[in-house]
Design an enzyme around this catalytic site. Structure first.
Site, PDB file in Angstrom:
ATOM      1  N   ASP A  13       0.850  -1.175   0.000  1.00  0.00           N
ATOM      2  CA  ASP A  13       0.000   0.000   0.000  1.00  0.00           C
ATOM      3  C   ASP A  13       0.896   1.239   0.000  1.00  0.00           C
ATOM      4  OD1 ASP A  13      -2.471   1.391   0.128  1.00  0.00           O
ATOM      5  OD2 ASP A  13      -2.217   1.647   2.285  1.00  0.00           O
ATOM      6  N   ASP A  15      -0.241   5.026   1.093  1.00  0.00           N
ATOM      7  CA  ASP A  15      -0.473   5.885   2.257  1.00  0.00           C
ATOM      8  C   ASP A  15      -0.448   5.054   3.537  1.00  0.00           C
ATOM      9  OD1 ASP A  15      -0.921   8.411   0.896  1.00  0.00           O
ATOM     10  OD2 ASP A  15      -2.762   7.506   0.139  1.00  0.00           O
ATOM     11  N   ASP A 209      -1.295  -0.965   6.008  1.00  0.00           N
ATOM     12  CA  ASP A 209      -1.468  -0.380   7.345  1.00  0.00           C
ATOM     13  C   ASP A 209      -2.895  -0.530   7.850  1.00  0.00           C
ATOM     14  OD1 ASP A 209      -2.416   1.576   5.392  1.00  0.00           O
ATOM     15  OD2 ASP A 209      -2.572   2.967   7.084  1.00  0.00           O
TER      16      ASP A 209
END
Length: 259
Positions: A13, A15, A209
């Site tokens: 990922d 961000d 995250d």
């Protein structure tokens, strides 16, 4: 549990993993550099459909992360590929930004509000009442409802912003029609990404995250999963989910030596 094969391909990922609020996460540059030097297939993924890979390449380059455009995979690209597979050469009424409209143009779709095959909802900072009203009426008239991703909110310097999932819920309430979400946690986005780089799920890993999108998508696509704690998920939240990542690490810096 059977022992997994060595990791040969990496999906990560963007961000919360490589960057946080526009600042690179320590170790992200080393991770990308090691991937490029190793020659291993990799992709940087994002559910955000606003930007083209060229846009994201430029944004990442400005903070010192040199990710080639061919190694960037967005929910807009996954949505375009899905529509090209389902109904080649179709038509769509689109609510979104250049990342989505460019992806659809590139597969030969015609963007139209005259009896389109699909209404495609993506990310934008300027959702208009007029555009949403048009989308609702087209869906009521029979257009199929597609959304790039189910994220309900997005980050900004001022706080949370309504995102695609929230706006999709508004349209669903008005039409009774639920969209097909292409982006994470739909494993379709992951599998399409793996195909794009010629990778196999048994020898690939996903770094994210978020438990509800990144880890879930990776797990359902058959990948090894790593949760980093530099984004939205706190350590105490991991145990609340009925599934677990393969491993929890503090940040992407802890994975550099795995390449």
């Amino acid at each position: 549990m059977a022992e997994r094969k060595p990791i040969e391909s990496w999906l990560t990922d963007m961000d919360g993993v490589l960057m946080h609020e526009g600042i690179p996460v320590p170790g992200a540059d080393s991770f990308i550099k090691r991937l490029k030097e190793s020659g291993r297939p990799f992709l940087v993924l994002t559910n955000n459909s606003m930007y083209t890979p060229r846009d994201l390449h430029a944004r990442l380059s400005r903070i010192g992360l040199n990710v080639p455009t061919e190694n960037i995979w967005t929910s807009a690209l996954a949505t375009a590929q899905f529509l090209d597979d389902q109904r080649p050469g179709g038509t769509a009424y689109v609510i979104g930004e250049a990342g989505l409209t460019t992806a659809l143009h590139d597969i030969g779709y015609v963007l139209s509000d005259a009896d389109p095959d699909y209404v495609v909802l993506g990310e934008t900072r300027t959702y208009s009442f007029e555009a949403l009203t048009r989308a609702i009426r087209l869906i009521n008239d029979g257009a199929r409802f597609i959304a790039t991703n189910p994220d309900e909110t997005g980050p900004s310097a001022e706080g949370a912003l309504p995102a695609t999932g929230s706006v999709a819920a508004l349209i669903t309430k008005a039409t009774g029609q639920h969209p097909y979400f292409v982006g994470k946690p739909n494993p379709l986005m992951m599998r399409a990404g793996l195909n794009a780089i010629g990778a196999h799920s048994e020898t690939s890993a996903m770094i994210g995250d978020r438990m509800d999108t990144d880890v879930r998508a990776g797990m359902e696509a058959g990948l090894e999963t790593f949760l980093v704690l530099t984004g939205l998920t706190r350590p105490d939240e991991v145990e609340r989910y009925p599934y677990r990542p393969s491993r929890v690490v503090d940040s992407i810096a802890d994975l550099v030596d795995r390449i």
